[in-house]
Design a protein around this motif. Structure first.
Motif, PDB file in Angstrom:
ATOM      1  N   ARG A  64       0.831  -1.211   0.000  1.00 18.63           N
ATOM      2  CA  ARG A  64       0.000   0.000   0.000  1.00 18.63           C
ATOM      3  C   ARG A  64       0.861   1.254   0.000  1.00 18.63           C
ATOM      4  NH1 ARG A  64      -3.524  -1.530   5.125  1.00 18.63           N
ATOM      5  NH2 ARG A  64      -1.402  -1.780   5.786  1.00 18.63           N
ATOM      6  N   VAL A  65       0.312   2.328  -0.584  1.00 14.28           N
ATOM      7  CA  VAL A  65       0.965   3.640  -0.549  1.00 14.28           C
ATOM      8  C   VAL A  65      -0.067   4.702  -0.175  1.00 14.28           C
ATOM      9  CG1 VAL A  65       2.777   3.123  -2.224  1.00 14.28           C
ATOM     10  CG2 VAL A  65       0.599   4.008  -3.031  1.00 14.28           C
ATOM     11  N   THR A  66       0.424   5.762   0.432  1.00 15.95           N
ATOM     12  CA  THR A  66      -0.408   6.905   0.781  1.00 15.95           C
ATOM     13  C   THR A  66       0.391   8.172   0.502  1.00 15.95           C
ATOM     14  OG1 THR A  66      -1.529   5.667   2.522  1.00 15.95           O
ATOM     15  CG2 THR A  66      -1.648   8.056   2.659  1.00 15.95           C
ATOM     16  N   TYR A  67      -0.221   9.072  -0.258  1.00 14.61           N
ATOM     17  CA  TYR A  67       0.394  10.362  -0.575  1.00 14.61           C
ATOM     18  C   TYR A  67      -0.461  11.461   0.054  1.00 14.61           C
ATOM     19  CZ  TYR A  67       2.700   7.590  -4.186  1.00 14.61           C
ATOM     20  OH  TYR A  67       3.424   6.642  -4.849  1.00 14.61           O
ATOM     21  N   ASP A  68       0.167  12.373   0.778  1.00 16.75           N
ATOM     22  CA  ASP A  68      -0.556  13.454   1.440  1.00 16.75           C
ATOM     23  C   ASP A  68      -0.088  14.810   0.948  1.00 16.75           C
ATOM     24  OD1 ASP A  68      -2.278  12.011   3.115  1.00 16.75           O
ATOM     25  OD2 ASP A  68      -0.732  11.783   4.641  1.00 16.75           O
ATOM     26  N   TYR A  69      -1.056  15.710   0.784  1.00 12.78           N
ATOM     27  CA  TYR A  69      -0.808  17.098   0.428  1.00 12.78           C
ATOM     28  C   TYR A  69      -1.336  17.945   1.580  1.00 12.78           C
ATOM     29  CZ  TYR A  69      -1.014  21.418  -2.349  1.00 12.78           C
ATOM     30  OH  TYR A  69      -0.846  22.692  -2.828  1.00 12.78           O
TER      31      TYR A  69
END
Length: 121
Positions: A37-42
């Motif tokens: 899994r991956v998670t990208y946050d802005y």
């Protein structure tokens, strides 16, 4: 809050170009990953005391492993969340978000979606 119909959800992209293009748009993956899994946050600052907003793009590997860098990622519907210090981020539908923030998030995500389409499998 789920940000529907962005053009990102269900996209399938190789990890390396995904990391590059999300980074170009100030999304951070940092340590937010595991083998599948991956998670990208802005991060979006706020004038409200102790409140920060986040746009989150999540995905999971349908081929390969994230740790080896050879994964193929299927992206999910992006989220808009509100961080409450010191409790954490809430993405629930019960949250209230300013309309200008929602519009800003959709604009940012549309730019990311344009680039993702160049790399879709």
């Amino acid at each position: 809050m789920r940000l529907e119909n962005t053009g990102i959800e269900d996209s399938v992209v190789e990890l390396k170009p995904l990391d590059h293009l999300t980074g170009k748009h100030a999304f951070i993956r940092a340590g937010q990953w595991d083998y599948e899994r991956v998670t990208y946050d802005y991060k979006i600052g706020s004038k409200e005391k102790n409140i920060t907003y986040y746009i989150r793009i999540q995905g999971y590997a349908i081929e390969g492993n994230v740790d080896t860098g050879n994964a193929v990622i299927k992206l999910m519907t992006p989220l808009l969340g509100k961080h409450y210090y010191p409790h954490g981020v809430e993405y629930g539908e019960g949250e209230n978000f300013p309309e200008t923030l929602i519009e800003r998030a959709q604009t940012i995500l549309s730019k990311v979606a344009e680039e993702i389409h160049q790399y879709k499998r």
